[in-house]
Every structure is written in C-alpha cells, then in structure tokens.
Design a protein around this motif. Structure first.
Motif, PDB file in Angstrom:
ATOM      1  N   ASN A 165       0.875  -1.173   0.000  1.00 30.14           N
ATOM      2  CA  ASN A 165       0.000   0.000   0.000  1.00 30.14           C
ATOM      3  C   ASN A 165       0.909   1.218   0.000  1.00 30.14           C
ATOM      4  O   ASN A 165       2.141   1.071   0.051  1.00 30.14           O
ATOM      5  N   TYR A 166       0.351   2.416  -0.065  1.00 26.71           N
ATOM      6  CA  TYR A 166       1.223   3.579  -0.219  1.00 26.71           C
ATOM      7  C   TYR A 166       2.116   3.820   0.994  1.00 26.71           C
ATOM      8  O   TYR A 166       3.157   4.449   0.889  1.00 26.71           O
ATOM      9  N   MET A 194      -2.396  -7.797  -0.817  1.00 24.30           N
ATOM     10  CA  MET A 194      -3.182  -7.873   0.415  1.00 24.30           C
ATOM     11  C   MET A 194      -2.889  -6.638   1.266  1.00 24.30           C
ATOM     12  O   MET A 194      -1.900  -5.941   1.053  1.00 24.30           O
ATOM     13  N   GLU A 195      -3.759  -6.379   2.207  1.00 23.16           N
ATOM     14  CA  GLU A 195      -3.647  -5.225   3.109  1.00 23.16           C
ATOM     15  C   GLU A 195      -3.529  -3.890   2.359  1.00 23.16           C
ATOM     16  O   GLU A 195      -2.662  -3.061   2.674  1.00 23.16           O
ATOM     17  N   LEU A 219      -5.602   2.878   6.980  1.00 22.87           N
ATOM     18  CA  LEU A 219      -5.473   4.010   6.061  1.00 22.87           C
ATOM     19  C   LEU A 219      -6.830   4.670   5.803  1.00 22.87           C
ATOM     20  O   LEU A 219      -6.937   5.583   4.990  1.00 22.87           O
ATOM     21  N   VAL A 220      -7.816   4.216   6.550  1.00 25.07           N
ATOM     22  CA  VAL A 220      -9.142   4.830   6.501  1.00 25.07           C
ATOM     23  C   VAL A 220      -9.532   5.328   7.888  1.00 25.07           C
ATOM     24  O   VAL A 220      -9.783   6.510   8.099  1.00 25.07           O
ATOM     25  N   ASN A 221      -9.541   4.410   8.843  1.00 25.95           N
ATOM     26  CA  ASN A 221     -10.080   4.726  10.172  1.00 25.95           C
ATOM     27  C   ASN A 221      -9.095   5.380  11.128  1.00 25.95           C
ATOM     28  O   ASN A 221      -9.510   6.072  12.058  1.00 25.95           O
ATOM     29  N   LEU A 222      -7.800   5.157  10.916  1.00 24.50           N
ATOM     30  CA  LEU A 222      -6.818   5.676  11.869  1.00 24.50           C
ATOM     31  C   LEU A 222      -5.920   6.768  11.291  1.00 24.50           C
ATOM     32  O   LEU A 222      -4.839   7.017  11.806  1.00 24.50           O
ATOM     33  N   VAL A 230      -6.193  -6.607  -6.378  1.00 24.23           N
ATOM     34  CA  VAL A 230      -6.143  -6.068  -5.014  1.00 24.23           C
ATOM     35  C   VAL A 230      -7.248  -6.725  -4.189  1.00 24.23           C
ATOM     36  O   VAL A 230      -8.429  -6.629  -4.533  1.00 24.23           O
ATOM     37  N   LEU A 231      -6.860  -7.378  -3.109  1.00 28.33           N
ATOM     38  CA  LEU A 231      -7.826  -8.046  -2.243  1.00 28.33           C
ATOM     39  C   LEU A 231      -8.433  -7.067  -1.252  1.00 28.33           C
ATOM     40  O   LEU A 231      -7.746  -6.192  -0.719  1.00 28.33           O
ATOM     41  N   SER A 232      -9.706  -7.242  -0.988  1.00 26.15           N
ATOM     42  CA  SER A 232     -10.379  -6.431   0.024  1.00 26.15           C
ATOM     43  C   SER A 232     -11.308  -7.335   0.832  1.00 26.15           C
ATOM     44  O   SER A 232     -12.075  -8.107   0.266  1.00 26.15           O
ATOM     45  N   GLY A 233     -11.197  -7.247   2.143  1.00 29.22           N
ATOM     46  CA  GLY A 233     -12.056  -8.040   3.030  1.00 29.22           C
ATOM     47  C   GLY A 233     -13.398  -7.359   3.198  1.00 29.22           C
ATOM     48  O   GLY A 233     -13.680  -6.763   4.237  1.00 29.22           O
ATOM     49  N   MET A 234     -14.226  -7.443   2.215  1.00 29.22           N
ATOM     50  CA  MET A 234     -15.492  -6.699   2.172  1.00 29.22           C
ATOM     51  C   MET A 234     -16.582  -7.455   2.936  1.00 29.22           C
ATOM     52  O   MET A 234     -17.066  -8.486   2.474  1.00 29.22           O
TER      53      MET A 234
END
Length: 401
Positions: free
Chosen positions: A183-184, A209-210, A217-220, A255-259
């Motif tokens: 990720n970035y 992953m991740e 990178l969204v909530n924190l 890109v995997l996402s745990g949706m």
C-alpha cells in the motif's frame, strides 16, 4: 494487460496463462461472524453480489477459521464454481512430513467442496531456508503431481518480510503468481515497490493484500491527513485514494479487500470500474506524499527502507525493525509489535534487533546517516517485550517439534 468484461464494467488483468483476473479480489478472511461461527447467510449475499458484479478472485486459507467451509458451502448452494477462481493456502508451518501435504490439501478440497484449486499458495513463506525444508519433504514432486492431475492450476506464495528475502524467494521456483502486503505506506517496506517490480519483470502476477493496512489508512488517519483528502477537489474517500494508487501501477494484478458489507462492496466495485493504469497526475502523487508525511510525522527513525545497510552480518532485519518501530508511533504499539513478530520471529533464522553486536558495518552504507546501532537498541527495548520473547521461544519450539 487490462480489459473490461462483456457483461459488467469490472476490469481485469491477465495472469501468466491468459486468465482474466478481476482487479478487485474478495478477501474471505473477514467474513462477519455470528457468535463463534460465520454468518453464512450474510456472507452468501455479499459473495453473490460480488460475483454478479464481475469479481472472480476469492482468497481464503486453511487457517482462517471457517472461511474455506463457508466459501465452499456458498459455491455449492449457488452452483457457481465455474464462475470464480479460488485461491487458498498451504499451512506449511504445520507440515512435518510429505504425508501432511496430502492430508491438508485433501481437507481443503473437502471444505471447499471442489476437486481443484485455481491458485494455491505456500502461506506466509518466510525465507529460502523454510522453502528448502519443504523441498526436503518432497514439496516439488508433490506440486508437480497435483498440477499434472489438474488439482492445482497455479502455484504461488504469500509473503510478509523484507525486500531482499522476497527477491531471493522469487528465484527458488518458477512461480505462477505471488501475494504481498503493499500500500502507499508500505511502498518501501515489506516486499515493497522493488519486489513488486521484480516479480512483474519475471512475468509473475502480483496479488495485493492489506491495501488499507487493515483499515488503518481509513479509520486511523491523523486528522490533518483526513483534512488533506477531504479538501481535495476530486472528493475521493481515503479508501478510494488507496485503491487508485495501487491500480495506477501496471504491475499490480489484483487487489484483495475483506469486504464484509454490501455497502463496502458496492463502493469498492464502483471505484474498480472507473480506474486506469497511469491515471495519476502530479497533483495526485503530491496528495499521497502529503498524507504519508502526516502519518509519519511521529515516526522515530527516518529510515526509507532502501536496504543499503543490508545484509547484516548477524542477520538483523534492520529496515524491518525500523519500520515496525515507526509503526508503533505512526499507528499504535500493538500494530508495530505485531509487524515485528511477523517479520523477525516467524522465520527459519530469526532477525531480531537484539542480535546486533554493534559492528557498525551498516552505518557505513546508510544514505540517511542514521545512527543505526543506537536506534536498534532503542527499538529492541520497545519491540522485544516479554510477550515477544515468549512468542519467539514458542515458535522456535514449534519448529523443532
């Protein structure tokens, strides 16, 4: 190569064998739970909505509690095995003999209610020594047998660790694909951009992953970082920026996402349908750098993860240690210590900071002129807690057994 499906707007990128993999994959580790079990009805709604939207890559693992079984049941209920690619993973750390390879694989087929796996990974392969141990059990012959029988279609590995070890692992086998944390914020740590590009150069598709660092990178995000994103004229969410940064790179296959909600699923699909390779502008990259700067404003060591300090004569993972140390302050202590355990203890040869003998060789090559020996002492003190030492000892005993 990127293409669009005929029946949907989902975009796809090719693997080595010409299969079109959706650029958004479904990570099945985070299915919603109801009590101690997976909420199967809810997971079914989400999986089927994903399939209907063109997502065809579904990632699970032997050690994800209930995940393989849930995915298998959903596939059976809806008779949709031919519409998806299943990726699952061999728990190599539980393998003590060749017979275990067969035992775990057959159990996985039973759980998934299928007679073949599209993408089979050596789960969390740590280093070349671990690979050689598996080869000693007859892994190569076993994999060939499964491929010849059509029970495994593609062979890969998933990885948490430093760039140099990842580059070594790329050379030990003719891999069909691999999976890395990227990720970035991890652009120059873990396998990193160097690893991503090295795999791509060898023609190896890379599954990510991740992408959101477990939601961090969204909530924190720091408030200043959130405001930078909020005030940008593009009006993208933090998650969208993270995904677009990844899909902007042609080396990224999926890109995997745990949706685990329909809302999250729909948001991610909408982004996936409207991205292009090399779409980022100079201003877009500048925004990412500004956000990273705010995230890293509290870091302890100005290490860029370049790796010029490596290899350490005593095996210390210097960039990995500093990355984990910085995570303690850019995110939280738990995150940093967990990352450190993954990168230094769960390996054939541990690479802890406490192994440093202060020879100083590393400092001669550091372009940032970091006082590495001094900083390793500080990092060791905070990262190698009693819990870490107990876990490290337990892992060592487990390996011997």
């Amino acid at each position: 190569m990127e293409s669009e499906g005929k029946s949907s707007q989902m975009k796809y990128r090719n693997d080595r064998k010409g299969n079109n993999i959706s650029i958004l994959g479904y990570g099945c580790m985070r299915f919603t739970r109801k009590g101690s079990s997976i909420d199967l009805d809810k997971a079914e709604k989400e999986i089927m909505a994903a399939i209907d939207s063109g997502i065809n890559y579904y990632d699970t693992a032997y050690v994800y509690p209930g995940s393989e079984t849930a995915l298998g049941e959903i596939i059976k209920r809806n008779n949709c095995r031919d519409k998806i690619f299943i990726a699952t993973k061999l728990p190599h750390f539980m393998v003590k003999a060749k017979k275990d390879l067969e035992k775990y694989f057959n159990e996985q087929l039973k759980r998934l209610q299928t007679d073949y796996v599209d993408y089979y990974l050596i789960h969390m392969l740590t280093d070349v020594q671990t690979w050689n141990r598996l080869v000693g059990f007859g892994l190569m012959e076993w994999l060939k047998e499964k491929v010849d029988k059509g029970q495994i279609r593609n062979i890969g590995f998933s990885y948490h660790g430093n760039t140099e070890t990842f580059l070594q692992l790329l050379e030990v086998y003719d891999w069909d694909f691999c999976q890395i944390q990227y990720n970035y914020l991890d652009e120059h740590s873990q396998a990193g951009k160097r690893g991503l590009q090295a795999a791509s150069k060898k023609g190896i598709p890379v599954i990510i992953m991740e992408p959101l660092r477990g939601g961090r990178l969204v909530n924190l995000l720091p408030e200043k970082a959130k405001n930078i994103i909020k005030e940008n004229s593009r009006k993208r969410t933090p998650a969208e920026w993270s995904f677009r940064w990844l899909w902007n790179q042609p080396e990224v296959t999926c890109v995997l996402s745990g949706m685990n909600s329909l809302e999250m699923l729909r948001e991610n699909i909408e982004v996936a349908k409207n991205v292009d390779i090399d779409e980022f502008t100079k201003e877009d990259f500048e925004l990412i750098e500004q956000v990273k700067k705010e995230i890293n404003s509290n870091i302890k060591v100005g290490c860029t993860g370049c790796g010029y300090c490596m290899p350490c004569p005593k095996g210390v993972d210097i960039p990995g240690t500093f990355h984990s140390y910085n995570l303690m302050y850019s995110e939280n202590k738990k995150s940093g210590r967990h990352n450190y355990l993954m990168c230094t203890a769960i390996r054939k040869n541990p690479s802890s900071a406490s192994q440093c003998v202060e020879c100083g060789k590393c400092e001669q090559h550091c372009p940032q002129h970091i006082e590495i020996r001094k900083e390793l002492k500080k990092a060791s003190k905070e990262l190698e807690t009693p819990v870490y030492k107990i876990a490290k000892t337990a892992i060592k005993l487990f390996k011997r057994l």
